[in-house]
Design a protein around this motif. Structure first.
Motif, mmCIF file in Angstrom:
data_model
loop_
_atom_site.group_PDB
_atom_site.id
_atom_site.type_symbol
_atom_site.label_atom_id
_atom_site.label_comp_id
_atom_site.label_asym_id
_atom_site.label_seq_id
_atom_site.Cartn_x
_atom_site.Cartn_y
_atom_site.Cartn_z
ATOM 1 N N THR A 1 0.840 -1.188 0.000
ATOM 2 C CA THR A 1 0.000 0.000 0.000
ATOM 3 C C THR A 1 0.879 1.243 0.000
ATOM 4 O O THR A 1 2.058 1.190 0.372
ATOM 5 C CB THR A 1 -0.910 0.034 1.244
ATOM 6 O OG1 THR A 1 -0.083 0.192 2.405
ATOM 7 C CG2 THR A 1 -1.758 -1.224 1.349
ATOM 8 N N VAL A 2 0.291 2.363 -0.390
ATOM 9 C CA VAL A 2 1.014 3.630 -0.347
ATOM 10 C C VAL A 2 1.427 3.935 1.090
ATOM 11 O O VAL A 2 2.522 4.456 1.332
ATOM 12 C CB VAL A 2 0.175 4.774 -0.954
ATOM 13 C CG1 VAL A 2 0.838 6.117 -0.737
ATOM 14 C CG2 VAL A 2 -0.047 4.534 -2.436
ATOM 15 N N ALA A 3 0.584 3.601 2.052
ATOM 16 C CA ALA A 3 0.913 3.831 3.464
ATOM 17 C C ALA A 3 2.160 3.040 3.865
ATOM 18 O O ALA A 3 3.041 3.570 4.553
ATOM 19 C CB ALA A 3 -0.269 3.459 4.350
ATOM 20 N N ASP A 4 2.241 1.776 3.423
ATOM 21 C CA ASP A 4 3.423 0.963 3.730
ATOM 22 C C ASP A 4 4.671 1.541 3.065
ATOM 23 O O ASP A 4 5.738 1.619 3.685
ATOM 24 C CB ASP A 4 3.227 -0.486 3.279
ATOM 25 C CG ASP A 4 2.180 -1.221 4.100
ATOM 26 O OD1 ASP A 4 1.899 -0.796 5.239
ATOM 27 O OD2 ASP A 4 1.648 -2.226 3.588
ATOM 28 N N VAL B 1 9.905 4.783 3.346
ATOM 29 C CA VAL B 1 10.802 5.841 2.856
ATOM 30 C C VAL B 1 10.685 7.129 3.676
ATOM 31 O O VAL B 1 11.208 8.170 3.285
ATOM 32 C CB VAL B 1 10.568 6.145 1.359
ATOM 33 C CG1 VAL B 1 10.873 4.917 0.523
ATOM 34 C CG2 VAL B 1 9.162 6.648 1.100
ATOM 35 N N SER B 2 9.991 7.047 4.819
ATOM 36 C CA SER B 2 9.865 8.186 5.742
ATOM 37 C C SER B 2 9.193 9.404 5.108
ATOM 38 O O SER B 2 9.685 10.532 5.225
ATOM 39 C CB SER B 2 11.235 8.566 6.324
ATOM 40 O OG SER B 2 11.830 7.476 6.971
ATOM 41 N N LEU B 3 8.101 9.163 4.407
ATOM 42 C CA LEU B 3 7.277 10.240 3.853
ATOM 43 C C LEU B 3 5.846 10.038 4.330
ATOM 44 O O LEU B 3 5.480 8.942 4.753
ATOM 45 C CB LEU B 3 7.275 10.203 2.321
ATOM 46 C CG LEU B 3 8.526 10.602 1.556
ATOM 47 C CD1 LEU B 3 8.321 10.356 0.068
ATOM 48 C CD2 LEU B 3 8.878 12.055 1.812
ATOM 49 N N SER B 4 5.040 11.065 4.208
ATOM 50 C CA SER B 4 3.614 10.880 4.437
ATOM 51 C C SER B 4 3.020 10.285 3.153
ATOM 52 O O SER B 4 3.642 10.356 2.083
ATOM 53 C CB SER B 4 2.945 12.191 4.824
ATOM 54 O OG SER B 4 3.073 13.122 3.779
ATOM 55 N N ARG C 1 2.595 10.779 -4.850
ATOM 56 C CA ARG C 1 3.008 11.653 -5.957
ATOM 57 C C ARG C 1 4.315 11.172 -6.581
ATOM 58 O O ARG C 1 4.469 11.197 -7.798
ATOM 59 C CB ARG C 1 3.139 13.109 -5.481
ATOM 60 C CG ARG C 1 1.803 13.821 -5.367
ATOM 61 C CD ARG C 1 1.959 15.329 -5.204
ATOM 62 N NE ARG C 1 2.644 15.717 -3.979
ATOM 63 C CZ ARG C 1 2.039 15.878 -2.797
ATOM 64 N NH1 ARG C 1 0.735 15.668 -2.685
ATOM 65 N NH2 ARG C 1 2.730 16.251 -1.740
ATOM 66 N N ARG C 2 5.248 10.738 -5.753
ATOM 67 C CA ARG C 2 6.526 10.232 -6.281
ATOM 68 C C ARG C 2 6.310 8.973 -7.127
ATOM 69 O O ARG C 2 6.894 8.835 -8.197
ATOM 70 C CB ARG C 2 7.505 9.940 -5.155
ATOM 71 C CG ARG C 2 8.195 11.177 -4.638
ATOM 72 C CD ARG C 2 9.251 10.742 -3.628
ATOM 73 N NE ARG C 2 9.937 11.879 -3.088
ATOM 74 C CZ ARG C 2 11.227 12.143 -3.331
ATOM 75 N NH1 ARG C 2 11.942 11.340 -4.087
ATOM 76 N NH2 ARG C 2 11.793 13.197 -2.796
ATOM 77 N N VAL C 3 5.483 8.076 -6.640
ATOM 78 C CA VAL C 3 5.204 6.842 -7.401
ATOM 79 C C VAL C 3 4.552 7.199 -8.730
ATOM 80 O O VAL C 3 4.928 6.674 -9.786
ATOM 81 C CB VAL C 3 4.353 5.853 -6.576
ATOM 82 C CG1 VAL C 3 3.892 4.679 -7.446
ATOM 83 C CG2 VAL C 3 5.130 5.346 -5.371
ATOM 84 N N ARG C 4 3.574 8.100 -8.706
ATOM 85 C CA ARG C 4 2.911 8.539 -9.951
ATOM 86 C C ARG C 4 3.923 9.163 -10.912
ATOM 87 O O ARG C 4 3.867 8.938 -12.121
ATOM 88 C CB ARG C 4 1.785 9.544 -9.652
ATOM 89 C CG ARG C 4 0.609 8.989 -8.901
ATOM 90 C CD ARG C 4 -0.206 7.995 -9.648
ATOM 91 N NE ARG C 4 -0.696 8.546 -10.906
ATOM 92 C CZ ARG C 4 -1.158 7.826 -11.902
ATOM 93 N NH1 ARG C 4 -1.203 6.523 -11.797
ATOM 94 N NH2 ARG C 4 -1.588 8.387 -12.998
ATOM 95 N N GLN C 5 4.836 9.968 -10.382
ATOM 96 C CA GLN C 5 5.851 10.605 -11.229
ATOM 97 C C GLN C 5 6.763 9.546 -11.851
ATOM 98 O O GLN C 5 7.115 9.639 -13.034
ATOM 99 C CB GLN C 5 6.674 11.599 -10.410
ATOM 100 C CG GLN C 5 7.700 12.350 -11.236
ATOM 101 C CD GLN C 5 8.513 13.342 -10.393
ATOM 102 O OE1 GLN C 5 8.517 13.268 -9.165
ATOM 103 N NE2 GLN C 5 9.194 14.243 -11.059
ATOM 104 N N LEU C 6 7.121 8.535 -11.088
ATOM 105 C CA LEU C 6 7.945 7.451 -11.621
ATOM 106 C C LEU C 6 7.192 6.669 -12.699
ATOM 107 O O LEU C 6 7.779 6.230 -13.691
ATOM 108 C CB LEU C 6 8.403 6.517 -10.489
ATOM 109 C CG LEU C 6 9.413 7.126 -9.513
ATOM 110 C CD1 LEU C 6 9.504 6.283 -8.243
ATOM 111 C CD2 LEU C 6 10.774 7.273 -10.171
ATOM 112 N N GLU C 7 5.892 6.509 -12.524
ATOM 113 C CA GLU C 7 5.069 5.845 -13.541
ATOM 114 C C GLU C 7 4.966 6.716 -14.798
ATOM 115 O O GLU C 7 5.177 6.235 -15.921
ATOM 116 C CB GLU C 7 3.669 5.576 -13.000
ATOM 117 C CG GLU C 7 3.617 4.539 -11.907
ATOM 118 C CD GLU C 7 2.269 4.462 -11.208
ATOM 119 O OE1 GLU C 7 2.061 3.492 -10.467
ATOM 120 O OE2 GLU C 7 1.422 5.372 -11.389
#
Length: 156
Positions: free
Chosen positions: A24-27, A32-35, A41-47
């Motif tokens: 999950t995004v929460a996991d 990675v110590s982010l909210s 947003r980072r995952v979407r940007q990588l996609e």
């Protein structure tokens, strides 16, 4: 986005997703110590940048009945762009072909293919692969044992 523009957080996300894309995004955010929002947003940007091309399930060849993995090296008799394009188009359409690489050296292509048994693999090579456009010479070898199958890429 290139590998040079990836920071440590991006690399940790990529490594985590390669090992378990069902997190999950929460996991992931906790890892990675982010909210969750900035992580998402980072995952979407990588996609969107194409670094993450998709998410896949890794299936068992043996449990699906594919007992033979073979490698077919092909030498072409014609290197015209039309023949090469036709060959590549037709080899991509063969579901038993797992990968096909255009090579340097003696052979022009290497195909990795699977089949339930030797007879099926033989049929694939003799009937389908031999009849592909431009094929001149074929050399086949079989995997006796898979030592490593890379399911992940190094991201460090």
């Amino acid at each position: 986005m290139s590998s040079d523009s990836l920071d440590n957080t991006d690399r940790k996300l990529l490594d985590a997703l390669q090992h378990d894309a069902r997190q999950t995004v929460a996991d992931l955010a906790q890892l990675v110590s982010l909210s969750p929002s900035p992580c998402w947003r980072r995952v979407r940007q990588l996609e969107e940048s194409g670094v993450i091309e998709g998410y896949h399930a890794q299936l068992s060849r043996a449990k699906l009945g594919y007992g033979v993995t073979g490698f077919v090296h092909l030498q072409m008799d014609n290197h015209s762009p039309d023949i090469m394009a036709a060959f590549e188009r037709e080899v991509v359409a063969l579901p038993q072909v797992l990968s096909c690489h255009n090579l340097s050296g003696r052979y022009d292509y290497q195909i990795e293919a699977i089949a339930p048994d030797l007879e099926s693999f033989s049929q694939l090579v003799r009937v389908k692969i031999r009849s592909l456009p431009g094929v001149k010479e074929i050399s086949t070898s079989f995997s006796l044992k898979e030592v490593k199958r890379a399911g992940t890429l190094p991201v460090n």
